[in-house]
Enzyme design. Structure first.
Site, mmCIF file in Angstrom:
data_model
loop_
_atom_site.group_PDB
_atom_site.id
_atom_site.type_symbol
_atom_site.label_atom_id
_atom_site.label_comp_id
_atom_site.label_asym_id
_atom_site.label_seq_id
_atom_site.Cartn_x
_atom_site.Cartn_y
_atom_site.Cartn_z
ATOM 1 N N ASP A 181 0.848 -1.200 0.000
ATOM 2 C CA ASP A 181 0.000 0.000 0.000
ATOM 3 C C ASP A 181 0.886 1.254 0.000
ATOM 4 O O ASP A 181 0.712 2.161 -0.836
ATOM 5 C CB ASP A 181 -0.884 -0.048 1.256
ATOM 6 C CG ASP A 181 -2.038 0.935 1.241
ATOM 7 O OD1 ASP A 181 -2.190 1.659 0.238
ATOM 8 O OD2 ASP A 181 -2.789 0.979 2.237
ATOM 9 N N SER A 207 -2.940 -9.810 2.108
ATOM 10 C CA SER A 207 -3.069 -10.254 3.513
ATOM 11 C C SER A 207 -1.880 -11.025 4.081
ATOM 12 O O SER A 207 -1.886 -11.352 5.271
ATOM 13 C CB SER A 207 -4.336 -11.110 3.745
ATOM 14 O OG SER A 207 -5.479 -10.309 3.845
ATOM 15 N N VAL A 246 1.509 -7.673 6.776
ATOM 16 C CA VAL A 246 1.057 -7.150 8.070
ATOM 17 C C VAL A 246 -0.175 -7.900 8.593
ATOM 18 O O VAL A 246 -0.332 -8.091 9.798
ATOM 19 C CB VAL A 246 0.716 -5.644 7.922
ATOM 20 C CG1 VAL A 246 0.124 -5.072 9.193
ATOM 21 C CG2 VAL A 246 1.951 -4.847 7.528
HETATM 22 N N1 AR6 Z 1 5.432 -5.288 -4.767
HETATM 23 C C1 AR6 Z 1 4.960 -6.531 -4.571
HETATM 24 N N2 AR6 Z 1 4.730 -7.047 -3.352
HETATM 25 C C2 AR6 Z 1 5.001 -6.277 -2.276
HETATM 26 C C3 AR6 Z 1 5.492 -4.953 -2.392
HETATM 27 C C4 AR6 Z 1 5.728 -4.464 -3.708
HETATM 28 N N3 AR6 Z 1 6.176 -3.228 -3.936
HETATM 29 N N4 AR6 Z 1 5.650 -4.453 -1.135
HETATM 30 C C5 AR6 Z 1 5.289 -5.422 -0.276
HETATM 31 N N5 AR6 Z 1 4.906 -6.524 -0.943
HETATM 32 P P1 AR6 Z 1 1.303 -6.135 3.053
HETATM 33 P P2 AR6 Z 1 -1.367 -7.039 3.956
HETATM 34 C C6 AR6 Z 1 4.383 -7.803 -0.434
HETATM 35 O O1 AR6 Z 1 1.755 -6.054 4.458
HETATM 36 O O2 AR6 Z 1 -0.784 -8.205 4.667
HETATM 37 C C7 AR6 Z 1 -0.662 -1.976 4.928
HETATM 38 O O3 AR6 Z 1 -0.210 -1.134 5.947
HETATM 39 C C8 AR6 Z 1 4.756 -8.210 0.963
HETATM 40 O O4 AR6 Z 1 6.045 -8.824 0.974
HETATM 41 O O5 AR6 Z 1 1.641 -5.030 2.139
HETATM 42 O O6 AR6 Z 1 -2.580 -7.255 3.112
HETATM 43 C C9 AR6 Z 1 -2.079 -1.673 4.492
HETATM 44 O O7 AR6 Z 1 -2.372 -0.295 4.595
HETATM 45 C C10 AR6 Z 1 3.652 -9.222 1.282
HETATM 46 O O8 AR6 Z 1 3.991 -10.503 0.766
HETATM 47 O O9 AR6 Z 1 -0.320 -6.300 2.966
HETATM 48 C C11 AR6 Z 1 -2.894 -2.477 5.446
HETATM 49 O O10 AR6 Z 1 -3.096 -1.804 6.683
HETATM 50 C C12 AR6 Z 1 2.452 -8.706 0.485
HETATM 51 O O11 AR6 Z 1 2.978 -7.694 -0.378
HETATM 52 C C13 AR6 Z 1 -2.070 -3.701 5.685
HETATM 53 O O12 AR6 Z 1 -0.712 -3.317 5.421
HETATM 54 C C14 AR6 Z 1 1.339 -8.133 1.308
HETATM 55 O O13 AR6 Z 1 1.852 -7.510 2.478
HETATM 56 C C15 AR6 Z 1 -2.407 -4.814 4.728
HETATM 57 O O14 AR6 Z 1 -1.673 -5.957 5.046
#
Ligand code: AR6
Length: 181
Positions: free
Chosen positions: A39, A128, A131
């Protein structure tokens, strides 16, 4: 990199903000005001226009926030994509709170929004699994089943890309997906 479903699904490692597709999906939260993880990366790379549109969506359509499992689109600011589709994944709470169904809804509803926008290509992050702590193995099964169901019913979207941040995450997805089942 690996392909499934006769090349309609690609699995790769990368930064989703760099994907040259019609739509990228954001693993957002119900507030739609940005955050960390993917995000944060999307808002940073896309610039302030995305947040402005999110604020407007909150004011005009979702004063209470976007419910878990739902999806909504904005334009993509400076990103190569045309749209960002924001979806709210479930927070993992042990598995007895409908988490699997809600995660499947994220994929399905994001694809329906992409369809409505006329997109033919879309990239997903591992919703998901950061975080929000959803187990990666189970997420691979849920995500692939949901996408497979969609692809069986609709032929409008030609390319669905799963973008993982690490080769470890890509490997888990490749070993646990259910595209070929
Ligand atoms: N490109 C591809 N994948 C990514 C990138 C990127 N640039 N950055 C991170 N990931 P998360 P959630 C991966 O935590 O669990 C936020 O604060 C990461 O390694 O981004 O759905 C939102 O505002 C992981 O495998 O999303 C929400 O509050 C995946 O993306 C909350 O986090 C998802 O990790 C959502 O948590």
């Amino acid at each position: 990199m690996k392909e499934f479903m006769n090349g309609r699904v690609t699995v790769k490692i990368g930064d989703i903000t760099k994907e040259n597709v019609d739509a990228i999906v954001n693993a957002a939260n119900s507030g739609l005001m940005g955050g960390g993880g993917v995000d944060g990366a999307i808002h940073r790379a896309g610039g302030p226009k995305i947040l402005e549109e999110c604020k407007r969506l909150r004011q005009e359509q979702y004063p209470e926030g976007l419910n878990t499992g739902r999806a909504v689109s904005t334009t993509a600011g400076k990103l190569p994509a045309k749209y960002v589709i924001h979806t709210v994944g479930p927070v993992w709470q042990g598995g007895k709170f409908n988490e699997e169904k809600l995660l499947a809804n994220c994929y399905r509803n994001s694809l329906h929004v992409a369809n409505e926008k006329g997109c033919i290509s879309i990239a997903f992050p591992a919703i998901s699994t950061g975080v929000f702590r959803f187990p990666k193995e189970l997420a691979a099964s849920v995500a692939s089943k949901s996408v497979k169901e969609f692809l069986k019913r609709y032929d409008s979207i030609k390319s669905i890309i799963f973008v993982f941040f690490s080769s470890a995450d890509e490997n888990i997805f490749i070993s646990k997906n259910e595209f070929d089942k």
